[in-house]
Design a protein around this motif. Structure first.
Motif, PDB file in Angstrom:
ATOM      1  N   ASP A 303       0.031  11.325 -13.162  1.00 43.17           N
ATOM      2  CA  ASP A 303       0.673  10.100 -12.688  1.00 43.17           C
ATOM      3  C   ASP A 303      -0.326   9.320 -11.847  1.00 43.17           C
ATOM      4  N   LEU A 304      -0.483   8.036 -12.148  1.00 44.87           N
ATOM      5  CA  LEU A 304      -1.331   7.137 -11.377  1.00 44.87           C
ATOM      6  C   LEU A 304      -0.517   5.913 -10.987  1.00 44.87           C
ATOM      7  N   VAL A 305      -0.568   5.548  -9.694  1.00 49.69           N
ATOM      8  CA  VAL A 305       0.193   4.401  -9.197  1.00 49.69           C
ATOM      9  C   VAL A 305      -0.723   3.544  -8.337  1.00 49.69           C
ATOM     10  N   TYR A 306      -0.772   2.263  -8.654  1.00 48.13           N
ATOM     11  CA  TYR A 306      -1.439   1.287  -7.796  1.00 48.13           C
ATOM     12  C   TYR A 306      -0.375   0.328  -7.270  1.00 48.13           C
ATOM     13  N   ALA A 307      -0.472  -0.033  -5.983  1.00 49.42           N
ATOM     14  CA  ALA A 307       0.487  -0.964  -5.392  1.00 49.42           C
ATOM     15  C   ALA A 307      -0.230  -1.913  -4.445  1.00 49.42           C
ATOM     16  N   PHE A 308       0.241  -3.145  -4.445  1.00 48.42           N
ATOM     17  CA  PHE A 308      -0.232  -4.158  -3.504  1.00 48.42           C
ATOM     18  C   PHE A 308       0.978  -4.720  -2.774  1.00 48.42           C
ATOM     19  N   HIS A 336      -3.385  -2.330   0.013  1.00 53.17           N
ATOM     20  CA  HIS A 336      -3.647  -1.785  -1.320  1.00 53.17           C
ATOM     21  C   HIS A 336      -3.517  -0.265  -1.238  1.00 53.17           C
ATOM     22  N   THR A 337      -2.772   0.325  -2.161  1.00 50.78           N
ATOM     23  CA  THR A 337      -2.643   1.785  -2.196  1.00 50.78           C
ATOM     24  C   THR A 337      -2.881   2.281  -3.614  1.00 50.78           C
ATOM     25  N   VAL A 338      -3.508   3.445  -3.718  1.00 47.42           N
ATOM     26  CA  VAL A 338      -3.703   4.131  -4.989  1.00 47.42           C
ATOM     27  C   VAL A 338      -3.268   5.579  -4.793  1.00 47.42           C
ATOM     28  N   ALA A 358      -5.192   6.773  -1.354  1.00 46.43           N
ATOM     29  CA  ALA A 358      -6.149   5.891  -0.685  1.00 46.43           C
ATOM     30  C   ALA A 358      -5.423   4.614  -0.290  1.00 46.43           C
ATOM     31  N   VAL A 359      -5.640   4.175   0.961  1.00 48.32           N
ATOM     32  CA  VAL A 359      -4.970   2.988   1.486  1.00 48.32           C
ATOM     33  C   VAL A 359      -6.005   2.097   2.161  1.00 48.32           C
ATOM     34  N   VAL A 360      -5.960   0.812   1.840  1.00 45.18           N
ATOM     35  CA  VAL A 360      -6.784  -0.195   2.500  1.00 45.18           C
ATOM     36  C   VAL A 360      -5.838  -1.262   3.049  1.00 45.18           C
ATOM     37  N   GLN A 361      -5.935  -1.532   4.357  1.00 43.70           N
ATOM     38  CA  GLN A 361      -5.067  -2.516   5.002  1.00 43.70           C
ATOM     39  C   GLN A 361      -5.909  -3.514   5.788  1.00 43.70           C
ATOM     40  N   VAL A 362      -5.467  -4.776   5.735  1.00 44.88           N
ATOM     41  CA  VAL A 362      -6.079  -5.828   6.539  1.00 44.88           C
ATOM     42  C   VAL A 362      -4.949  -6.617   7.190  1.00 44.88           C
ATOM     43  N   ASN A 363      -4.977  -6.688   8.513  1.00 42.54           N
ATOM     44  CA  ASN A 363      -3.959  -7.418   9.264  1.00 42.54           C
ATOM     45  C   ASN A 363      -4.627  -8.587   9.980  1.00 42.54           C
ATOM     46  N   ASN A 364      -4.107  -9.799   9.780  1.00 43.60           N
ATOM     47  CA  ASN A 364      -4.687 -10.997  10.376  1.00 43.60           C
ATOM     48  C   ASN A 364      -3.629 -11.814  11.103  1.00 43.60           C
ATOM     49  N   ASN A 377      -6.230  -8.541  15.219  1.00 40.87           N
ATOM     50  CA  ASN A 377      -6.590  -8.360  13.820  1.00 40.87           C
ATOM     51  C   ASN A 377      -7.151  -6.944  13.652  1.00 40.87           C
ATOM     52  N   PHE A 378      -6.884  -6.334  12.496  1.00 46.11           N
ATOM     53  CA  PHE A 378      -7.474  -5.007  12.290  1.00 46.11           C
ATOM     54  C   PHE A 378      -7.638  -4.730  10.804  1.00 46.11           C
ATOM     55  N   ASP A 379      -8.586  -3.841  10.525  1.00 45.76           N
ATOM     56  CA  ASP A 379      -8.791  -3.259   9.198  1.00 45.76           C
ATOM     57  C   ASP A 379      -8.614  -1.752   9.337  1.00 45.76           C
ATOM     58  N   THR A 380      -8.001  -1.150   8.326  1.00 48.66           N
ATOM     59  CA  THR A 380      -7.850   0.301   8.357  1.00 48.66           C
ATOM     60  C   THR A 380      -8.038   0.857   6.950  1.00 48.66           C
ATOM     61  N   TYR A 381      -8.698   2.003   6.879  1.00 51.36           N
ATOM     62  CA  TYR A 381      -8.971   2.671   5.610  1.00 51.36           C
ATOM     63  C   TYR A 381      -8.532   4.128   5.747  1.00 51.36           C
ATOM     64  N   THR A 382      -7.713   4.575   4.798  1.00 52.02           N
ATOM     65  CA  THR A 382      -7.168   5.933   4.859  1.00 52.02           C
ATOM     66  C   THR A 382      -7.350   6.604   3.512  1.00 52.02           C
ATOM     67  N   THR A 383      -7.819   7.845   3.529  1.00 52.03           N
ATOM     68  CA  THR A 383      -7.924   8.644   2.309  1.00 52.03           C
ATOM     69  C   THR A 383      -7.329  10.016   2.585  1.00 52.03           C
ATOM     70  N   GLY A 384      -6.793  10.625   1.546  1.00 53.76           N
ATOM     71  CA  GLY A 384      -6.213  11.952   1.687  1.00 53.76           C
ATOM     72  C   GLY A 384      -6.157  12.660   0.353  1.00 53.76           C
ATOM     73  N   ALA A 385      -6.160  13.981   0.390  1.00 60.58           N
ATOM     74  CA  ALA A 385      -6.054  14.809  -0.807  1.00 60.58           C
ATOM     75  C   ALA A 385      -5.197  16.023  -0.485  1.00 60.58           C
ATOM     76  N   PHE A 386      -4.468  16.518  -1.496  1.00 62.36           N
ATOM     77  CA  PHE A 386      -3.551  17.630  -1.240  1.00 62.36           C
ATOM     78  C   PHE A 386      -3.447  18.524  -2.470  1.00 62.36           C
ATOM     79  N   VAL A 387      -2.953  19.729  -2.226  1.00 68.27           N
ATOM     80  CA  VAL A 387      -2.612  20.674  -3.283  1.00 68.27           C
ATOM     81  C   VAL A 387      -1.304  21.355  -2.891  1.00 68.27           C
TER      82      VAL A 387
END
Length: 700
Positions: A303-308, A336-338, A358-364, A377-387
Motif C-alpha cells: 500500500d502506498l499513499v500520498y497526501a497533500f 505533504h505526507t507519504v 515521511a512528512v514535510v510541513q511549511v507554516n507561514n 513561521n516554521f518548517d518541519t521534516y519527519t521520517t519514521g519506519a516500523f515493523v
C-alpha cells in the motif's frame, strides 16, 4: 477500581446488544476485501460506531458523534467549538485520520475544531491506546479514524440525502452523497458529497450567547478503479467554516473581566441573530489523497499513499475602522505526507508489516495583519519506519511492533514593540525561534485471548511520544480565538508516554459487558496552566495561561453494558473515570474530565421484525471536578449536573429505498449548568433545551 466504580454508580452492569456502542468492537477488523487490511488492530482497545448509530448525531461536529463512547469526552470553547478528549488527553495527543490520512491543521489550539465533516463517515473507529507504531507520533491518547463508504465497483447508482433541523440556534444542515460506476469500465467507482450547515446564536436556559453562530460548506469527491491485483484511489475534500467567538470572552478592562468572572455570565443582553462578526474564525482545509494497492500474491500486499493538505486559518478581532475586515492571525500550513506499508501473511495466520512515513510541513504567517504573529513561521521534516508482527496460536493472539522517528523543526519569527517616549517614535524588532531536532524509539505489544463462554481478554502496552508544538514553544501573546493570553517555553522537551490498557468483554443473549482499565505515565507532560493574572492589550484584557512541563500519571476505567429487561425493553449503562496527577509536586492537573455516567431505556415497538421504531429515554450525570487545587484557577470548577433526553426513531421501506426519521430532545428540562471542560465556563453557561429532527433518505 472497577468494583469501586460500580459501587458508586449503584446500578447493575447490564446491557442490550442492540444498543451498545461497543457491540461491534474488534469484530470486523480482520475482514479483508481484495486483500486490504483493516485500519484497526485486533488487540487494540477500540470501539466502532456504525453507520446506523451515526444517523442519530448527524448535523453536529465530530465530537458530537463520539459523545456516547465510554472514556471519550469533549473539550469545548463555547457552544460551537469542540474537540474530542480520550482518557484526559486531547489536541496533538489524539491522532485523527480522515480517510486513512492523518489530519494536519492547526490542531494545537484547544479551540481549533477538527476540520472533518462527519457527514462523510460511514464508520468511526476510536482506539483508546498509545498507537504510534503504524501512524507515527502524537497518538499518546488514542486514534480516531473517520472511514467513508467504500467506492462501488459496479455501475449501480445510489446515495443518501440527509436533512437536519435544530431548535437551539435555529440550526439547519443538509448533505447529499451520490455514488456509482460505469458499465463500460467494470471496477470503476465514483462518489461525490456536499454538505451545508448554518446556525445562529445559541441560547442557554435563560439567555442568548452573543456571536455564537456558524456557517459550514463542505465538498468531497472520490474516484477508484479495481483490477485483479491492484486498486487505485483518488480523493479530494474541501472543508470551509466560519465560527463566531463568544463576545463575552473579550473584555475591555481588568475590572470588567474580574466582575464578569465573578458573575459567571454575560453582563450584556443579546437577541437571536444569524450574523457572525469579529471576533470570529474562518478556516479552509483542503485534502488530496492518492492511493495504490497492489497484491504481489495472495500472501503479500503493498500500500502506498500520498497526501497533500492545505490549511488556511484566519482569526478576526475587534479593530478600529475598516481594519476589522483584516485578520489579526493569518496562517497557512501546507503538508505533504507519504506512507508505505508491505504486508505479508503466512499459512498459519501470522502477519508481518513493514512500513515507513515521511512528512514535510511549511507554516507561514501571511503578511498584512498589522499585528504580531502568535506563532512563528516554521518548517518541519519527519521520517519514521516500523515493523509489526502478529502470531496466532489457537485462541491466543500476540502482536508486537517497533518504530523509530526523527523530526527536524526550524522556526523563525519577529515581534515588534513601539517606544513612544523621547523625541521620536521607535520600533523595536525582536527575533524568536531557532532549530530543534527530536527523535525517539517507540514500541507496543498486545495480546487477545478468546476465553470460553463468549468472553475475551485484550491487553495492550505501548510507548508513544510527541514533540512540543510551535505554540507551546514560542507563543507570547493574545490567542484571539481562545480569548487567552498564552506564554510558551522554548526549553520544552518531548513528551514520552507509557500506556497500558486492559479490557474484558463478555456477551450473552440477554446482556453484554465491556470493562476496561488503563494507566499511563507521561514523562515531560506539557500543559497550559492558569497564571492567575491578566494581561491588557489593545484588544482587551485577558487571563494569562503559561505552558509548563512535569511528569504526570493518568489512570482510570471505562464501562459499557446492556441488559434486555423485556423483549421490547432494553437498558444501557456507560460510565468512565479518569485521574491525573502532577508527580513533580503531587498536585492535580487542570482540565481533566470528572466522573460521568449515562443511562438509556429503549422501547422497541416491533422487536420481532427488527424494525427501527423505538422510543428512548436517556440520563446523563456529570460530577463536579473535586480533584482540583484550591486557588489554582480563575474560577473554581462548577457544580456537577444531571441532564435528561428523550428520543424517538422510525424507518419506512419504500421499495429499495429507506426513509429514516429521528427526533431528539436534549437537556429536556432546560437546566442551567456549566461544564468544567468548557474553556468559556468563566463567562457563560452551556446550551439549554435543544430539539433536533433528522431525516435520512437512502436510495439505490
Amino acid at each position: 477500581m472497577l468494583k469501586g466504580l460500580l459501587t458508586v454508580i449503584g446500578f447493575p452492569l447490564a446491557i442490550c446488544p442492540g444498543l451498545s456502542l461497543a457491540q461491534d468492537t474488534l469484530r470486523l477488523q480482520e475482514v479483508q476485501v481484495h486483500g486490504q487490511h483493516s485500519p484497526v488492530k485486533r488487540n487494540s482497545i477500540s470501539t466502532t460506531i456504525s453507520a446506523k448509530q451515526l444517523l442519530t448525531t448527524k448535523g453536529g461536529n465530530l465530537a458530537d458523534a463520539l459523545v456516547d463512547v465510554p472514556g471519550v469526552s469533549t473539550l469545548k470553547s463555547g457552544g460551537t467549538i469542540a474537540k474530542p478528549v480520550i482518557h484526559g488527553l486531547h489536541s496533538n495527543r489524539i491522532l485523527l485520520l480522515n480517510n486513512e490520512v492523518r489530519l494536519e491543521g492547526q490542531q494545537w489550539g484547544a479551540e481549533h475544531a477538527p476540520e472533518i465533516d462527519p457527514f462523510i463517515a460511514e464508520r468511526i473507529h476510536v482506539v483508546k491506546g498509545a498507537e504510534t507504531i503504524r501512524y507515527g507520533a502524537e497518538a499518546l491518547g488514542g486514534v480516531i479514524m473517520v472511514e467513508p463508504p467504500a467506492l462501488p465497483k459496479t455501475a449501480d447508482f445510489g446515495g443518501m440525502f440527509n436533512l437536519v433541523g435544530a431548535s437551539n440556534g435555529r440550526a439547519g444542515a443538509t448533505s447529499l452523497m451520490l455514488n456509482g460506476g460505469l458499465k463500460a469500465l467494470p471496477g470503476f467507482g465514483w462518489r461525490i458529497q456536499q454538505s451545508l450547515r448554518k446556525a445562529g446564536n445559541i441560547k442557554t436556559a435563560d439567555y442568548y450567547l452573543g456571536n455564537t453562530g456558524l456557517r459550514e460548506n463542505n465538498f468531497s469527491v472520490a474516484l477508484g478503479y479495481t483490477r485483479k491485483k491492484s486498486q487505485y484511489e483518488a480523493f479530494y475534500s474541501k472543508f470551509n467554516t466560519d465560527l463566531g467567538v463568544l463576545y463575552s470572552a473579550h473584555v475591555g478592562s481588568m475590572e470588567d473581566i474580574e466582575a464578569r468572572i465573578a458573575l459567571g455570565r454575560p453582563t450584556e443582553q443579546y437577541a437571536f441573530d444569524y450574523g457572525i462578526s469579529a471576533p470570529k474564525q474562518r478556516v479552509n482545509h483542503q485534502l488530496l489523497k492518492l492511493k495504490v494497492h497492489y497484491d504481489f500474491s495472495e500472501n503479500q500486499q503493498l500500500d502506498l499513499v500520498y497526501a497533500f493538505q492545505n490549511n488556511h486559518r484566519r482569526e478576526y478581532d475587534f479593530r478600529r475602522g475598516d481594519r476589522e475586515a483584516i485578520p489579526i492571525t493569518d496562517l497557512v500550513l501546507r503538508t505533504h505526507t507519504v506512507d508505505g506499508q508491505l504486508t505479508s501473511y503466512t499459512k498459519n495466520g501470522h502477519k508481518r508489516n513493514y512500513g515507513f512515513n515521511a512528512v514535510v510541513q511549511v507554516n507561514n504567517n501571511i503578511p498584512g495583519t498589522l499585528a504580531n504573529t502568535f506563532i512563528p513561521n516554521f518548517d518541519t521534516y519527519t521520517t519514521g519506519a516500523f515493523v509489526m508482527q502478529r502470531w496466532i496460536t489457537g485462541d491466543f493472539e500476540l502482536e508486537a511492533g517497533l518504530r523509530y522517528d526523527y523530526k527536524y523543526f526550524d522556526a523563525a519569527g519577529f515581534r515588534y514593540s513601539y517606544n513612544i517616549e523621547g523625541p521620536e517614535e521607535t520600533i523595536n524588532e525582536q527575533y524568536y525561534g531557532g532549530e530543534n531536532s527530536f527523535h525517539n524509539v517507540t514500541g507496543s505489544a498486545g495480546m487477545r485471548w478468546n476465553l470460553r463462554n463468549n468472553s475475551q481478554l485484550i491487553s495492550n502496552i505501548g510507548l508513544a511520544w510527541r514533540a512540543p508544538t510551535a505554540n507551546e514553544l514560542f507563543s507570547n501573546g493574545l490567542h484571539h480565538g481562545a480569548g487567552l493570553y498564552e506564554v510558551g517555553d522554548p526549553e520544552l522537551k518531548s513528551e514520552q508516554g507509557y500506556k497500558w490498557t486492559t479490557s474484558f468483554e463478555h456477551r450473552e443473549d440477554l446482556y453484554t459487558i465491556d470493562a476496561a482499565v488503563y494507566t499511563q505515565y507521561i514523562n515531560n507532560y506539557i500543559y497550559s496552566k492558569p497564571g492567575l493574572q491578566y494581561r491588557q492589550t489593545i484588544s482587551g484584557t485577558f487571563p494569562v495561561f503559561s505552558y509548563e512541563q512535569a511528569n504526570a500519571f493518568f489512570y482510570g476505567a471505562d464501562i459499557a453494558g446492556t441488559y434486555q429487561l423485556l423483549p421490547s425493553l432494553s437498558y444501557r449503562l456507560t460510565a468512565s473515570v479518569v485521574r491525573a496527577r502532577n508527580l513533580d509536586d503531587q498536585t492535580h492537573l487542570p482540565y481533566i474530565p470528572s466522573n460521568r455516567m449515562g443511562q438509556q431505556l429503549t422501547w422497541n415497538f416491533n422487536p420481532q421484525n427488527n424494525k427501527d421504531h423505538y422510543l428512548q429515554f436517556g440520563h446523563q450525570q456529570v460530577a463536579r471536578q473535586s480533584r482540583y487545587e484550591q486557588g489554582s484557577d480563575y474560577a473554581a470548577p462548577p457544580n456537577g449536573y444531571t441532564l435528561f433526553s428523550l428520543a424517538a426513531g422510525s424507518s419506512i421501506n419504500l421499495g429499495k429505498q429507506v426513509l429514516r426519521m429521528h427526533l431528539q430532545a436534549d437537556n429536556l428540562f432546560n437546566n442551567s449548568y456549566k461544564d468544567y471542560m468548557n474553556r468559556y465556563r468563566y463567562y457563560a453557561h452551556e446550551m439549554g433545551r435543544n430539539i433536533t429532527i433528522r431525516l435520512a433518505y437512502q436510495f439505490n
